[in-house]
Design a protein around this motif. Structure first.
Motif, PDB file in Angstrom:
ATOM      1  N   UNK A  41       8.067   8.244  -6.150  1.00 58.66           N
ATOM      2  CA  UNK A  41       8.040   6.799  -6.406  1.00 58.66           C
ATOM      3  C   UNK A  41       9.406   6.183  -6.124  1.00 58.66           C
ATOM      4  N   UNK A  42      10.450   6.750  -6.694  1.00 57.75           N
ATOM      5  CA  UNK A  42      11.797   6.197  -6.529  1.00 57.75           C
ATOM      6  C   UNK A  42      12.258   6.279  -5.085  1.00 57.75           C
ATOM      7  N   UNK A  43      11.876   7.337  -4.373  1.00 53.00           N
ATOM      8  CA  UNK A  43      12.371   7.517  -3.007  1.00 53.00           C
ATOM      9  C   UNK A  43      11.750   6.515  -2.037  1.00 53.00           C
ATOM     10  N   UNK A  44      10.473   6.196  -2.233  1.00 55.07           N
ATOM     11  CA  UNK A  44       9.862   5.139  -1.407  1.00 55.07           C
ATOM     12  C   UNK A  44      10.616   3.833  -1.619  1.00 55.07           C
ATOM     13  N   UNK A  45      10.925   3.522  -2.848  1.00 52.60           N
ATOM     14  CA  UNK A  45      11.602   2.263  -3.163  1.00 52.60           C
ATOM     15  C   UNK A  45      13.054   2.277  -2.692  1.00 52.60           C
TER      16      UNK A  45
ATOM     17  N   UNK B 271      14.636  -1.945  -8.800  1.00 53.32           N
ATOM     18  CA  UNK B 271      13.573  -1.622  -7.838  1.00 53.32           C
ATOM     19  C   UNK B 271      12.868  -0.318  -8.221  1.00 53.32           C
ATOM     20  N   UNK B 272      13.654   0.687  -8.640  1.00 49.71           N
ATOM     21  CA  UNK B 272      13.051   1.972  -8.989  1.00 49.71           C
ATOM     22  C   UNK B 272      12.107   1.847 -10.174  1.00 49.71           C
ATOM     23  N   UNK B 273      12.411   0.955 -11.110  1.00 52.18           N
ATOM     24  CA  UNK B 273      11.634   0.856 -12.351  1.00 52.18           C
ATOM     25  C   UNK B 273      10.597  -0.263 -12.360  1.00 52.18           C
ATOM     26  N   UNK B 274      10.491  -1.015 -11.273  1.00 46.87           N
ATOM     27  CA  UNK B 274       9.461  -2.065 -11.216  1.00 46.87           C
ATOM     28  C   UNK B 274       8.085  -1.429 -11.407  1.00 46.87           C
ATOM     29  N   UNK B 275       7.188  -2.057 -12.196  1.00 45.81           N
ATOM     30  CA  UNK B 275       5.926  -1.393 -12.557  1.00 45.81           C
ATOM     31  C   UNK B 275       4.961  -1.165 -11.402  1.00 45.81           C
ATOM     32  N   UNK B 276       4.999  -2.043 -10.380  1.00 46.16           N
ATOM     33  CA  UNK B 276       4.046  -1.886  -9.278  1.00 46.16           C
ATOM     34  C   UNK B 276       4.575  -2.599  -8.040  1.00 46.16           C
ATOM     35  N   UNK B 277       3.788  -2.550  -6.963  1.00 47.53           N
ATOM     36  CA  UNK B 277       4.219  -3.105  -5.681  1.00 47.53           C
ATOM     37  C   UNK B 277       4.451  -4.606  -5.754  1.00 47.53           C
ATOM     38  N   UNK B 278       3.652  -5.306  -6.537  1.00 48.01           N
ATOM     39  CA  UNK B 278       3.831  -6.754  -6.660  1.00 48.01           C
ATOM     40  C   UNK B 278       5.229  -7.070  -7.171  1.00 48.01           C
TER      41      UNK B 278
ATOM     42  N   UNK C 218       0.833  -1.207   0.000  1.00 50.03           N
ATOM     43  CA  UNK C 218       0.000   0.000   0.000  1.00 50.03           C
ATOM     44  C   UNK C 218       0.864   1.253   0.000  1.00 50.03           C
ATOM     45  N   UNK C 219       1.961   1.228   0.755  1.00 43.31           N
ATOM     46  CA  UNK C 219       2.873   2.371   0.773  1.00 43.31           C
ATOM     47  C   UNK C 219       3.503   2.572  -0.602  1.00 43.31           C
ATOM     48  N   UNK C 220       3.927   1.486  -1.234  1.00 44.57           N
ATOM     49  CA  UNK C 220       4.540   1.582  -2.564  1.00 44.57           C
ATOM     50  C   UNK C 220       3.536   2.103  -3.589  1.00 44.57           C
ATOM     51  N   UNK C 221       2.314   1.539  -3.561  1.00 43.55           N
ATOM     52  CA  UNK C 221       1.312   1.916  -4.560  1.00 43.55           C
ATOM     53  C   UNK C 221       0.770   3.327  -4.358  1.00 43.55           C
ATOM     54  N   UNK C 222       0.965   3.891  -3.164  1.00 44.83           N
ATOM     55  CA  UNK C 222       0.531   5.268  -2.928  1.00 44.83           C
ATOM     56  C   UNK C 222       1.381   6.262  -3.722  1.00 44.83           C
TER      57      UNK C 222
END
Length: 611
Positions: free
Chosen positions: A52-56, A110-117, A22-26
């Motif tokens: 997006x990149x900073x969360x990851x 990790x930065x470029x992964x399309x979604x949280x999954x 949920x944190x990633x997808x936000x």
């Protein structure tokens, strides 16, 4: 007084996958960005593209700490010399230097992964591959240090890193607003087992100031013990006030705080040779990095704007400029006629390397005990390279452009490796053989008179590893190192500048349809494809050498390299005259346009207004 860092304990166990997802997808990947790329030290983009990149990267830094058995790592939120609208992240590994090259690809994935999954799947795969988890699936203790510059969006971006790192179970040590070199220093000192014995462990801001100030003062004091120089060194009037252009960034704040240490040194009687420090261009005085700072001064070869300050005349005889995060420094001055003179990273490398080698030869006249050398890039001025080889008589290695490449080369090739890129980013790296040499010299010289020249050299060399930031280029410590050397030699900037004259040069850029059609050799001094390009460039250089009758001095040269961020090719040319450098750069651009798919109309000849 510098504030102590805030410590945020991580969750006792990492967040369940659902909450972490949920944190990633936000903070989804922005649609207007095709992919994040990793530059010399990390990610750098317009600030709105980075959440997006900073969360990851919070997840990534925690994972990196776990992969090292709980050694502490760092993340610095800054865009360095870029404009205020940009931001980025520089990653520090446990040794205090930049992230290990083998882990850059993991950060990019990790930065470029399309979604949280996909992020969570990559995280688990990487954790299993490097063995970061125990049989019960738990990570070892993880610690992440965070620092930020003065940009308005640095604090909210830092908070995202803190949230996601804590979600992984990592402890986060938040140092607040600090310079990039300070953050690297904190990480290196937090992993104290990596420090040489001669460097005291200091993990906070006050400790950083103390190490720089005390080692600087100790170096200055060696100038008062040489017999036959009027009782010691004297500071020239033109070098009595050191003006620091802080680029309207974090460096101005931190040097101003450092001045308090200077006041303490004065109170304690350590006054020999201390200059007066005057700081200009604070945050809020003007736009960050605009018309001021090391990037502007070095690229434009002109003095900075002094926002809200009337510095002129004598007060402009001894000036340094930092960049926005204070990991670059250049020196400059205006002479009696108002002419501007720049002393860039090439000049710093010459000054520092010659000083170190002079001191080493006082102990080891044969110069065989310790291998010294300078690492440059293809952008280093040809006159500096010749001076290093022929006058300083030191080894010179040319590395690929980028601080991570020159830093690695300095470690690999030398026991004492000096590197300063022309932009002012650099340091001195001291290897194990240097420390063995110092220990041997101490045993051999014990009991000799304090004013013995070899004894003085030993005391000077012994203090250098503490004064010089061993992890990364550091504008503040480099500034104090240069100032100490100038004091010990009795020089001002004009004396230093007169060591050699730079060859006139020209830098340019030309757009192409696809930058990948151009490849270069390892150190980027020659193009390997298209083959016809280098053949034509060499013919142009030979013709310019004949035209300028360049027989004994530096030869005209030109190289090209594809941009790392856009479909463009960067051109560098130098010759014995500015007209020759302009002409050589123009010819290179025409060749690139013709042979490499240039975009638009053929380039027009370059003309520089300077003589």
């Amino acid at each position: 007084m510098s504030a102590l860092p805030k410590i945020y304990r991580g969750n006792s166990t990492p967040l369940p996958d659902a909450e972490l997802a949920a944190l990633i997808d936000a903070y989804p990947k922005p649609s207007r960005l095709s992919e994040y790329s990793y530059g010399t030290a990390g990610f750098r983009y317009e600030a709105s593209l980075l959440p997006c990149a900073f969360v990851r990267m919070g997840i990534f830094t925690a994972l990196r700490s776990a992969s090292l058995g709980g050694e502490e790592v760092g993340a610095m939120i800054t865009a360095s010399h870029n404009a205020e609208r940009d931001n980025g992240m520089k990653l520090a590994d446990s040794h205090g230097g930049m992230l290990d090259a083998d882990w850059e690809e993991h950060a990019v994935s990790l930065a470029n992964a399309p979604d949280s999954k996909h992020v969570l799947a990559l995280m688990r795969t990487l954790a299993n591959r490097v063995g970061t988890t125990a049989p019960d699936g738990k990570f070892p203790p993880m610690v992440v240090h965070i620092g930020r510059d003065t940009r308005s969006h640095s604090t909210p971006l830092a908070e995202l890193v803190i949230r996601s790192a804590r979600a992984m179970g990592a402890t986060v040590i938040d140092h607040g607003t600090v310079t990039t070199p300070m953050l690297h220093h904190f990480v290196m000192h937090a992993n104290g087992h990596m420090l040489p014995m001669c460097i005291p462990q200091r993990c906070n801001e006050g400790g950083y100031y103390e190490i720089v100030a005390m080692s600087y003062a100790a170096l200055l004091r060696t100038g008062g013990t040489i017999v036959g120089v009027g009782g010691g060194c004297r500071r020239l009037p033109s070098a009595s006030t050191l003006v620091i252009d802080g680029a309207c960034g974090i460096g101005a704040i931190k040097v101003d705080e450092f001045r308090r240490i200077f006041a303490r040194l004065s109170d304690e009687g350590c006054t020999v040779g201390l200059p007066s420090l005057r700081v200009v261009n604070f945050p809020g005085d003007g736009p960050l990095n605009v018309d001021c700072g090391a990037e502007f001064v070095q690229k434009q070869q002109s003095p900075p704007k002094f926002y809200g300050d009337s510095a002129s005349g004598a007060s402009r005889q001894y000036v340094t400029s930092f960049d926005g995060d204070a990991d670059r420094v250049v020196f400059h001055y205006e002479d009696g006629g108002g002419e501007f003179h720049l002393l860039d990273g090439d000049k710093i490398a010459v000054l520092v390397s010659s000083f170190i080698q002079d001191e080493l030869r006082c102990i080891d006249p044969d110069g065989t005990a310790v291998k010294c050398g300078v690492v440059q890039t293809a952008y280093a001025n040809g006159s500096s390279t010749l001076y290093l080889k022929n006058v300083v008589k030191t080894n010179v290695v040319i590395a690929k452009t980028g601080v991570k490449f020159v830093h690695a080369a300095a470690h690999h090739h030398f026991d004492v490796g000096v590197y300063f890129e022309a932009n002012g980013h650099g340091t001195v790296l001291f290897g194990p053989k240097f420390y063995d040499f110092i220990a041997s010299a101490e045993a051999r010289l014990r009991g000799t008179p304090r004013h013995d020249r070899a004894n003085i050299a030993l005391r000077r060399l012994r203090v250098l590893p503490a004064l010089v930031n061993q992890s990364v280029g550091d504008a503040m410590s480099d500034m104090m190192l240069v100032d100490a050397i100038l004091f010990l030699r009795g020089w001002d900037l004009s004396t230093w500048a007169s060591l050699y004259s730079d060859m006139p040069s020209k830098q340019a850029k030309i757009k192409v349809a696809d930058r990948t059609v151009i490849t270069t050799n390892d150190n980027e001094t020659a193009a390997t494809a298209p083959v016809a390009l280098q053949i034509a460039l060499q013919a142009a250089m030979d013709a310019m050498a004949t035209q300028e009758n360049a027989k004994d001095g530096p030869k005209p040269r030109c190289f090209v390299r594809p941009s790392g961020t856009e479909d463009a090719v960067r051109v560098y040319a130098e010759a014995n005259t500015q007209k020759g450098a302009d002409s050589l750069a123009s010819e290179a651009m025409i060749l690139i346009h013709k042979l490499c798919g240039g975009v638009g109309a053929p380039p027009q000849p370059l003309i520089t207004n300077r003589l």
